[in-house]
Design an enzyme around this catalytic site. Sequence first.
Site, PDB file in Angstrom:
ATOM      1  N   ASP A  53       0.835  -1.208   0.000  1.00  0.00           N
ATOM      2  CA  ASP A  53       0.000   0.000   0.000  1.00  0.00           C
ATOM      3  C   ASP A  53       0.869   1.258   0.000  1.00  0.00           C
ATOM      4  O   ASP A  53       0.526   2.256  -0.627  1.00  0.00           O
ATOM      5  CB  ASP A  53      -0.895   0.016   1.248  1.00  0.00           C
ATOM      6  N   GLY A  54       1.995   1.185   0.718  1.00  0.00           N
ATOM      7  CA  GLY A  54       2.906   2.332   0.784  1.00  0.00           C
ATOM      8  C   GLY A  54       3.390   2.697  -0.620  1.00  0.00           C
ATOM      9  O   GLY A  54       3.439   3.874  -0.989  1.00  0.00           O
ATOM     10  N   ARG A  58       2.719   6.255  -2.528  1.00  0.00           N
ATOM     11  CA  ARG A  58       3.824   7.080  -3.055  1.00  0.00           C
ATOM     12  C   ARG A  58       3.654   7.316  -4.552  1.00  0.00           C
ATOM     13  O   ARG A  58       3.908   8.414  -5.047  1.00  0.00           O
ATOM     14  CB  ARG A  58       5.182   6.424  -2.751  1.00  0.00           C
ATOM     15  N   GLU A 127      -5.364   9.789   4.396  1.00  0.00           N
ATOM     16  CA  GLU A 127      -5.717  10.722   5.462  1.00  0.00           C
ATOM     17  C   GLU A 127      -4.774  11.912   5.513  1.00  0.00           C
ATOM     18  O   GLU A 127      -3.681  11.875   4.930  1.00  0.00           O
ATOM     19  CB  GLU A 127      -5.700  10.034   6.845  1.00  0.00           C
ATOM     20  N   ASP A 155      -3.350  14.356  21.313  1.00  0.00           N
ATOM     21  CA  ASP A 155      -2.182  14.200  20.419  1.00  0.00           C
ATOM     22  C   ASP A 155      -2.455  14.735  19.023  1.00  0.00           C
ATOM     23  O   ASP A 155      -1.529  15.095  18.305  1.00  0.00           O
ATOM     24  CB  ASP A 155      -1.810  12.712  20.288  1.00  0.00           C
ATOM     25  N   THR A 166      -9.075   1.997   6.789  1.00  0.00           N
ATOM     26  CA  THR A 166      -8.438   0.762   7.273  1.00  0.00           C
ATOM     27  C   THR A 166      -6.955   0.977   7.610  1.00  0.00           C
ATOM     28  O   THR A 166      -6.267   0.031   7.982  1.00  0.00           O
ATOM     29  CB  THR A 166      -8.566  -0.353   6.204  1.00  0.00           C
ATOM     30  N   TYR A 168      -4.296   4.172   9.349  1.00  0.00           N
ATOM     31  CA  TYR A 168      -4.029   4.776  10.664  1.00  0.00           C
ATOM     32  C   TYR A 168      -5.334   4.928  11.448  1.00  0.00           C
ATOM     33  O   TYR A 168      -5.400   4.658  12.651  1.00  0.00           O
ATOM     34  CB  TYR A 168      -3.374   6.145  10.431  1.00  0.00           C
ATOM     35  N   ASN A 169      -6.402   5.350  10.763  1.00  0.00           N
ATOM     36  CA  ASN A 169      -7.705   5.528  11.396  1.00  0.00           C
ATOM     37  C   ASN A 169      -8.135   4.279  12.159  1.00  0.00           C
ATOM     38  O   ASN A 169      -8.596   4.354  13.295  1.00  0.00           O
ATOM     39  CB  ASN A 169      -8.731   5.877  10.307  1.00  0.00           C
TER      40      ASN A 169
END
Length: 269
Positions: A53-54, A58, A127, A155, A166, A168-169
């Site tokens: 996914d990264g 990118r 996000e 924070d 799906t 960080y959230n």
Amino acid sequence: MFSENRIINIIYNHDESSVKTYKLLKKKLIERGFSIPETYHEKAELNICIGGDGAFLRAVHRYKFPDIPFIGINTGHLGFFQEILPENIDDFIERYMDKDYVIEKIFLVESNILTINNSFKLLGVNEIVIKGIKSKVVHLEVFINNNHLEKFSGDGIIISTPAGSTGYNFSTGGSIVYPSLNTLQITPLSPISSRAYRSLLNSIIVPGDIFITIKPEYRYENSILLVVDGMELKYDGITEMKFTVPKKTISRLNLDKNMYWNNLKSKFL
Ligand code: NAP
């Protein structure tokens, strides 16, 4: 010269398995009459992204949110966005040739940032996260369509898209939102709820035609850290951040309408 409608971009990272998959895929696509350019071609009909996914995130940013649809081949990562496994390349090529797929829209999140002297526009697939720098508590006034909702202390806040729900959230207790829903989710990061500060402890999901406005209240310094799909941006003197779902979308091929539910089960449970 490439024939205009038969070009496919293959975007890959330098992991051994991605390079191996790239070479095999390129050979097979050339055998089927496609042209595979060495560098990104803006008139290609498809972007195939090899990696996790990264790598997909990118690629979307590097090529500036192109209109060309994406499909991903997952090489050993979580790969929530990445539908194809390297061993299924032949099946993918057959189905692509037969047009046996649907094209799905991916809704984005847009933010207009105002600073004392400037303005910026940001676009995210997953996000945009608002955090304090130097691990300080951030104090943020949150408005929905100009209605004051809360003074958040904690924070930070994640503004996530359905596709990003799906990511960080999800790890911070936010809900999973089906990708076809045009929404944004406001998810608190370690919210303080005490006699001193009172913040909502759960996330809120709002329709995509709404504006979320966030105004920082500075106490120790005047900097805010924004993290867009994992990329950090630090701005001084932000006075206001406005978030919405832009008209602009990106798209992906979907070969299996049940994939989303199978993915949820196999990758998270
Ligand atoms: P990263 O190392 O590229 O990604 C962290 C993990 O999140 C990887 O396993 C990645 O999958 C997975 N991921 C990314 N987007 C996803 C999505 N939409 N649904 C499910 N999983 C997803 O981390 P990064 O460069 O800092 O940031 C990239 C993204 O990672 C961010 O946009 C954010 O959503 C997520 N992230 C998660 C956390 C957390 O869960 N605590 C913290 C920071 C960032 P692959 O292994 O396939 O690449």
